[in-house]
Design a protein around this motif. Structure first.
Motif, short mmCIF file in Angstrom:
data_model
loop_
_atom_site.label_atom_id
_atom_site.label_comp_id
_atom_site.label_asym_id
_atom_site.label_seq_id
_atom_site.Cartn_x
_atom_site.Cartn_y
_atom_site.Cartn_z
N UNK A 11 0.82 -1.20 0.00
CA UNK A 11 0.00 0.00 0.00
C UNK A 11 0.86 1.25 0.00
N UNK A 12 0.42 2.27 -0.75
CA UNK A 12 1.17 3.52 -0.82
C UNK A 12 0.23 4.69 -0.59
N UNK A 13 0.78 5.75 -0.04
CA UNK A 13 0.06 7.00 0.18
C UNK A 13 0.94 8.12 -0.36
N UNK A 14 0.56 8.65 -1.51
CA UNK A 14 1.42 9.64 -2.15
C UNK A 14 2.67 8.97 -2.68
N UNK A 15 3.83 9.48 -2.25
CA UNK A 15 5.10 8.91 -2.70
C UNK A 15 5.78 8.09 -1.61
N UNK A 16 5.00 7.57 -0.67
CA UNK A 16 5.54 6.79 0.44
C UNK A 16 4.85 5.45 0.54
N UNK A 17 5.60 4.45 0.98
CA UNK A 17 5.05 3.13 1.23
C UNK A 17 4.55 3.08 2.67
N UNK A 36 -1.50 -0.92 -4.23
CA UNK A 36 -2.82 -0.36 -4.00
C UNK A 36 -2.69 0.94 -3.21
N UNK A 37 -3.59 1.85 -3.49
CA UNK A 37 -3.59 3.12 -2.77
C UNK A 37 -4.17 2.93 -1.39
N UNK A 38 -3.59 3.59 -0.41
CA UNK A 38 -4.00 3.40 0.99
C UNK A 38 -4.21 4.75 1.64
N UNK A 83 1.62 6.67 10.75
CA UNK A 83 0.87 5.61 11.44
C UNK A 83 1.12 4.24 10.84
N UNK A 84 2.06 4.11 9.94
CA UNK A 84 2.20 2.85 9.22
C UNK A 84 2.71 1.71 10.10
#
Length: 575
Positions: A150-156, A184-186, A192-193
């Motif tokens: 899962x990724x959010x923007x340019x971070x895993x 997948x987008x998260x 909080x990952x």
């Protein structure tokens, strides 16, 4: 300035990491293979490719450097060779294959029988998987790795592994290994990952809260008990001694004077084995500061989320706080008339490092025999020795010189008699040995439930993150230790036994004995560990943990007792 520069360089070496945790579309994402080992022996780990696994075709990488703390913790990251790029899905495909000759067959069967697990990392996020399973008389391994990232923007922000495709182990069979990657987008925030790896149901269970409340009530009870008993008793003593001014000489000679006032000429006498005692007190001051600082930094910095950062921080803070060790140990040694201050300074500087390194090197030989990843590399040994020689020793010397010159003059409220007073016979339960053994029971009682959570986080697959609880329990332990040690010391002095310094230190430090005994209970009834390496590792490092805790408790107990002793002997009029 030169020492500070060296300290900064060593800190940079111990704490550097080139990962920025940001990626561009199509940029390489590295899958690191770490270690493999039996599930029930968490510390018995081996390099991932020590089993006959095969790697992918990708062989180049340019942004990883092993840190000192990772080397000490047995981290052995090796490139998986799998081609993974940011946001690019990879359909199921084969990346390698192995042929099961007799050696490979036996190795994999042994791994499956002993429930071997392996660990991997993607962008510093740990992933665990099981090697295989047993079904009847057959042994199987999982050959397909499915990664859902899962990724959010340019971070895993999330990585999940699913093991699929069970292959039976058959001699001379050819086994292919495959993988696939789904992006997948998260909505998970990068901050909080790491929450998915925590276990709030375990660490924030009601029994944990109850133990904190129970310990807090113990503190209130003990503080009230100490205040009531000691103030009431001392008030009677003060009242009795104040009558001396109204008595003539004959009445004074016939008076019923006894107890702690009788030993005023010996109570501040230098202790035997002064160099060792002052070194332990100096190390205890330093360890107390290091423990508090690491806990506070972890609370605000969440150091448990970064691989090796907690140990790196502890090493740096321990090295930087070496002047505290030298100051308090050196000043105490000088006040008690010590002459061989260089010997005392060297003992203070190297006491704990020698114990830690000696234990680690002994376990290291066993790890080398087992070819385990816990074997410390030679370069890491040199780095640790350099920190001790070029950072800890000079800073301890600076602290010792300051302590001797600023706080090294004796300022006792009572003069010391030239001839030691004979110690009268007393009841068996007032002997220092009995007081020492009994002194650690209540401090251990205030922390033993927290010990279960700490042990579980280190010896099982739990990540300890409730450092607010740890800080509160640590403060409760310090208060309980001081209260208990003051009571023990007063009873000892009232029996006209002036050997209070070592007694106060050891009675508080005996908490370590009960922690170590509890570790035996935990090993036997709460774990399924087995084997020479894991057993040696467990009891070796539990001995170090218990000893370190004992030095902290002993020092805190001695500090509180010395303040109490000075207070009562400076208030009462001594002729």
């Amino acid at each position: 300035m030169k020492i500070l520069y060296i300290l900064f360089i060593l800190w940079h070496i111990a704490y550097c990491d080139e990962h920025t945790h940001t990626y561009k579309d199509g940029e390489q994402v590295v899958l690191w293979m770490n270690t493999v080992g039996p599930y029930h022996n968490r510390q018995e780990t081996y390099a991932y490719f020590s089993l006959p696994f095969c790697a992918g075709t990708k062989v180049t990488i340019g942004h990883y450097h092993e840190t000192l703390s990772e080397a000490l913790q047995g981290v052995e990251l090796e490139l998986s060779g799998l081609d993974i790029t940011f946001k690019d899905n990879v359909p199921a495909q084969q990346f390698c294959a192995i042929e099961l000759d007799e050696q490979s067959f036996k190795a994999l069967v042994y791994a499956v029988k002993n429930h071997y697990w392996y660990q991997m990392y993607v962008d510093d996020l740990p992933i665990w998987g099981i090697v295989g399973e047993i079904d009847g008389d057959n042994h199987y391994i999982w050959t397909h790795k499915k990664f859902d990232i899962g990724y959010n923007g340019n971070r895993i922000v999330e990585v999940n592994l699913t093991a699929e495709n069970k292959e039976r182990l058959v001699l001379n069979a050819k086994i292919p290994f495959t993988y696939e990657v789904n992006w997948k987008k998260s909505n998970i925030r990068f901050e909080d990952r790491f929450d998915k790896y925590l276990d709030p149901n375990f660490f924030q269970h009601r029994i944990h809260w109850f133990s904190i409340f129970n310990s807090f009530m113990m503190v209130i009870f003990l503080v009230g008990l100490v205040s009531m008993i000691l103030m009431r008793t001392l008030r009677k003593d003060y009242a009795r001694y104040s009558k001396d001014d109204d008595l003539d000489d004959l009445e004074k000679d016939l008076g019923d004077e006894y107890g702690w006032k009788q030993v005023h000429g010996d109570v501040f006498r230098p202790v035997p084995h002064l160099a060792l005692f002052s070194a332990l007190v100096g190390v205890g001051h330093q360890l107390t500061v290091v423990t508090l600082a690491v806990i506070i930094f972890t609370i605000f910095g969440e150091l448990y989320t970064e691989r090796g950062s907690l140990l790196s921080t502890a090493i740096f803070i321990y090295a930087a706080t070496s002047p505290i060790n030298g100051y308090f140990g050196g000043s105490l040694y000088a006040r008690m008339g010590g002459r061989l201050w260089i010997k005392q300074m060297l003992l203070s500087a190297f006491l704990l490092p020698v114990l830690v390194c000696g234990t680690a090197f002994f376990i290291n030989f066993i790890a080398m025999y087992y070819h385990a990843s816990r074997a410390i590399p030679f370069g890491s040994m040199i780095a640790v020795m350099s920190i001790c020689t070029f950072v800890i020793l000079p800073l301890t010397l600076v602290g010792t010189v300051l302590g001797r010159n600023l706080a090294g003059q004796p300022d006792y409220p009572c003069r010391i008699n030239a001839v030691p007073r004979p110690i009268p016979e007393k009841k068996w339960f007032m002997e220092p040995f009995i007081i020492i053994i009994m002194g650690g029971i209540l401090p251990f009682g205030s922390i033993f439930i927290e010990m279960y959570f700490i042990f579980t986080s280190f010896w099982a697959y739990k990540i300890y993150y409730v450092y607010g609880f740890m800080l509160l329990v640590f403060l409760i332990l310090m208060i309980v230790t001081v209260c208990v040690t003051i009571v023990c010391t007063y009873f000892l002095l009232n029996a006209e036994d002036y050997r209070w310094q070592w007694t106060s230190f050891l009675s508080a430090g005996s908490t370590a004995l009960y922690v170590y005994l509890y570790s035996f209970y935990y090993f036997i009834f709460k774990t399924k560990m087995y084997g020479l390496f894991q057993t040696t590792f467990y009891f070796g490092y539990m001995a170090l943990f218990s000893l370190t805790l004992g030095i902290i408790c002993g020092t805190v107990g001695y500090i509180g007792t010395s303040i109490f002793v000075r207070k009562i002997y400076s208030t009462v009029k001594i002729d």
